[in-house]
Design a protein around this motif. Sequence first.
Motif, mmCIF file in Angstrom:
data_model
loop_
_atom_site.group_PDB
_atom_site.id
_atom_site.type_symbol
_atom_site.label_atom_id
_atom_site.label_comp_id
_atom_site.label_asym_id
_atom_site.label_seq_id
_atom_site.Cartn_x
_atom_site.Cartn_y
_atom_site.Cartn_z
ATOM 1 N N PHE A 111 0.850 -1.188 0.000
ATOM 2 C CA PHE A 111 0.000 0.000 0.000
ATOM 3 C C PHE A 111 0.887 1.239 0.000
ATOM 4 O O PHE A 111 0.884 2.029 0.940
ATOM 5 C CB PHE A 111 -0.923 -0.033 1.218
ATOM 6 N N THR A 112 1.667 1.375 -1.058
ATOM 7 C CA THR A 112 2.584 2.507 -1.169
ATOM 8 C C THR A 112 2.300 3.261 -2.459
ATOM 9 O O THR A 112 1.782 2.706 -3.429
ATOM 10 C CB THR A 112 4.054 2.052 -1.159
ATOM 11 N N ALA A 113 2.653 4.511 -2.472
ATOM 12 C CA ALA A 113 2.441 5.341 -3.658
ATOM 13 C C ALA A 113 3.380 6.534 -3.618
ATOM 14 O O ALA A 113 3.838 6.955 -2.556
ATOM 15 C CB ALA A 113 0.999 5.815 -3.743
ATOM 16 N N THR A 114 3.650 7.061 -4.810
ATOM 17 C CA THR A 114 4.413 8.286 -4.958
ATOM 18 C C THR A 114 3.649 9.197 -5.903
ATOM 19 O O THR A 114 3.161 8.745 -6.939
ATOM 20 C CB THR A 114 5.817 8.002 -5.542
ATOM 21 N N LEU A 115 3.530 10.449 -5.545
ATOM 22 C CA LEU A 115 2.863 11.430 -6.398
ATOM 23 C C LEU A 115 3.828 12.558 -6.726
ATOM 24 O O LEU A 115 4.603 12.994 -5.867
ATOM 25 C CB LEU A 115 1.627 12.010 -5.703
ATOM 26 N N ILE A 116 3.791 13.009 -7.962
ATOM 27 C CA ILE A 116 4.521 14.212 -8.372
ATOM 28 C C ILE A 116 3.476 15.280 -8.657
ATOM 29 O O ILE A 116 2.585 15.089 -9.495
ATOM 30 C CB ILE A 116 5.397 13.947 -9.601
ATOM 31 N N LEU A 117 3.562 16.372 -7.944
ATOM 32 C CA LEU A 117 2.577 17.446 -8.009
ATOM 33 C C LEU A 117 3.236 18.712 -8.544
ATOM 34 O O LEU A 117 4.250 19.168 -8.013
ATOM 35 C CB LEU A 117 2.012 17.704 -6.609
ATOM 36 N N GLY A 118 2.660 19.257 -9.598
ATOM 37 C CA GLY A 118 3.202 20.490 -10.156
ATOM 38 C C GLY A 118 2.095 21.435 -10.581
ATOM 39 O O GLY A 118 0.974 21.003 -10.869
ATOM 40 N N GLY A 119 2.401 22.704 -10.621
ATOM 41 C CA GLY A 119 1.394 23.654 -11.079
ATOM 42 C C GLY A 119 1.729 25.077 -10.688
ATOM 43 O O GLY A 119 2.813 25.367 -10.168
ATOM 44 N N GLN A 120 0.778 25.954 -10.935
ATOM 45 C CA GLN A 120 0.940 27.368 -10.595
ATOM 46 C C GLN A 120 -0.401 27.947 -10.180
ATOM 47 O O GLN A 120 -1.430 27.663 -10.792
ATOM 48 C CB GLN A 120 1.492 28.162 -11.786
ATOM 49 N N LEU A 128 6.987 22.626 -7.945
ATOM 50 C CA LEU A 128 6.963 21.179 -8.173
ATOM 51 C C LEU A 128 7.278 20.454 -6.875
ATOM 52 O O LEU A 128 8.253 20.807 -6.189
ATOM 53 C CB LEU A 128 7.993 20.813 -9.246
ATOM 54 N N PHE A 129 6.475 19.430 -6.540
ATOM 55 C CA PHE A 129 6.629 18.691 -5.287
ATOM 56 C C PHE A 129 6.643 17.182 -5.542
ATOM 57 O O PHE A 129 6.028 16.689 -6.494
ATOM 58 C CB PHE A 129 5.476 19.009 -4.327
ATOM 59 N N HIS A 130 7.309 16.491 -4.654
ATOM 60 C CA HIS A 130 7.377 15.026 -4.667
ATOM 61 C C HIS A 130 6.771 14.538 -3.357
ATOM 62 O O HIS A 130 7.304 14.803 -2.282
ATOM 63 C CB HIS A 130 8.838 14.589 -4.779
ATOM 64 N N LEU A 131 5.622 13.836 -3.439
ATOM 65 C CA LEU A 131 4.923 13.370 -2.240
ATOM 66 C C LEU A 131 5.151 11.879 -2.043
ATOM 67 O O LEU A 131 5.057 11.096 -3.000
ATOM 68 C CB LEU A 131 3.411 13.640 -2.338
ATOM 69 N N TYR A 132 5.404 11.508 -0.790
ATOM 70 C CA TYR A 132 5.661 10.117 -0.434
ATOM 71 C C TYR A 132 4.425 9.501 0.221
ATOM 72 O O TYR A 132 3.461 10.198 0.548
ATOM 73 C CB TYR A 132 6.869 10.034 0.494
ATOM 74 N N THR A 133 4.483 8.186 0.445
ATOM 75 C CA THR A 133 3.341 7.440 0.976
ATOM 76 C C THR A 133 2.741 8.058 2.237
ATOM 77 O O THR A 133 1.511 8.138 2.365
ATOM 78 C CB THR A 133 3.735 5.973 1.234
ATOM 79 N N ALA A 140 11.022 20.827 -5.450
ATOM 80 C CA ALA A 140 12.120 21.009 -6.395
ATOM 81 C C ALA A 140 12.650 22.437 -6.327
ATOM 82 O O ALA A 140 11.944 23.366 -5.934
ATOM 83 C CB ALA A 140 11.653 20.696 -7.814
ATOM 84 N N ALA A 141 13.922 22.607 -6.729
ATOM 85 C CA ALA A 141 14.578 23.907 -6.733
ATOM 86 C C ALA A 141 15.465 23.986 -7.972
ATOM 87 O O ALA A 141 15.717 22.965 -8.624
ATOM 88 C CB ALA A 141 15.414 24.078 -5.458
ATOM 89 N N PRO A 142 15.959 25.173 -8.329
ATOM 90 C CA PRO A 142 16.802 25.286 -9.529
ATOM 91 C C PRO A 142 17.991 24.324 -9.546
ATOM 92 O O PRO A 142 18.393 23.870 -10.622
ATOM 93 C CB PRO A 142 17.267 26.748 -9.477
#
Length: 244
Positions: A111-120, A128-133, A140-142
């Motif tokens: 029951f694990t998942a990873t989400l990548i969330l981006g937007g404005q 941009l974000f990286h979400l863990y279980t 994210a950064a430059p």
Amino acid sequence: MTYCVGVLLDGGLIMASDSRTNAGVDVIATYRKMTIWQKPDHYVVSILSAGNLSFTQSTISLVEEWNGSGDEDRDIGMAKTMYRVARIVGEAMREVQKVDGASMAQHNTDFTATLILGGQIKGERPRLFHLYTPGNFIEAAPDTPFFQAGEIKYGRPVFDRILKFGMPIEQAAKLVLISFDSTMRSNLSVGLPVDLLCYEKDTLSTRHLRRLGEGDGYMTGIRKQWGEGLRSVFETIAPPSLDD
């Protein structure tokens, strides 16, 4: 398996995901792993999902239920920053685990998942974000402008060697698709079609959204040119001496 990539650029964002959920001898299954929420001239939010499909579907469905509720703590439309959106999605992940986690554990289901969330959101820059279980996340950064999820190892080298925060969005899109080709070349569990969103900063729209499927001429060209290019460079490198 799956492969998802989010790239943060000075000029916007790139979000891309494959569609394969199963690749066996008898069955190849696909499912769209990119979700987009938008309100013209207000916000654009995209999520890429990898991991347990039940978990990610439930999380996204719960966020959609909260949208439009007017609850400042749970409604994406009420969020003033992308950080707040990341908190809402993380809370949804924890809520799904609270409801379904014990039952899934009882049946020894991963029951694990990873989400990548981006937007404005209007008034701030793209993020941009990286979400863990557990629902926690990093941004994210430059200096670290991309996140991957799923089958990451084959597509990472091109990013480490070539990607720059200031790269034009068209060049970055090319790099992302080369990364997908490299991954699909080495792992059957990742496959077409690829959903690709190229978001230009401050447009607050998704006009550059496309799906590249089987037989797509550009993907075929990448496979041919990238393969031939690598072989050509390989031939120009002198072999090592076999003796001291």
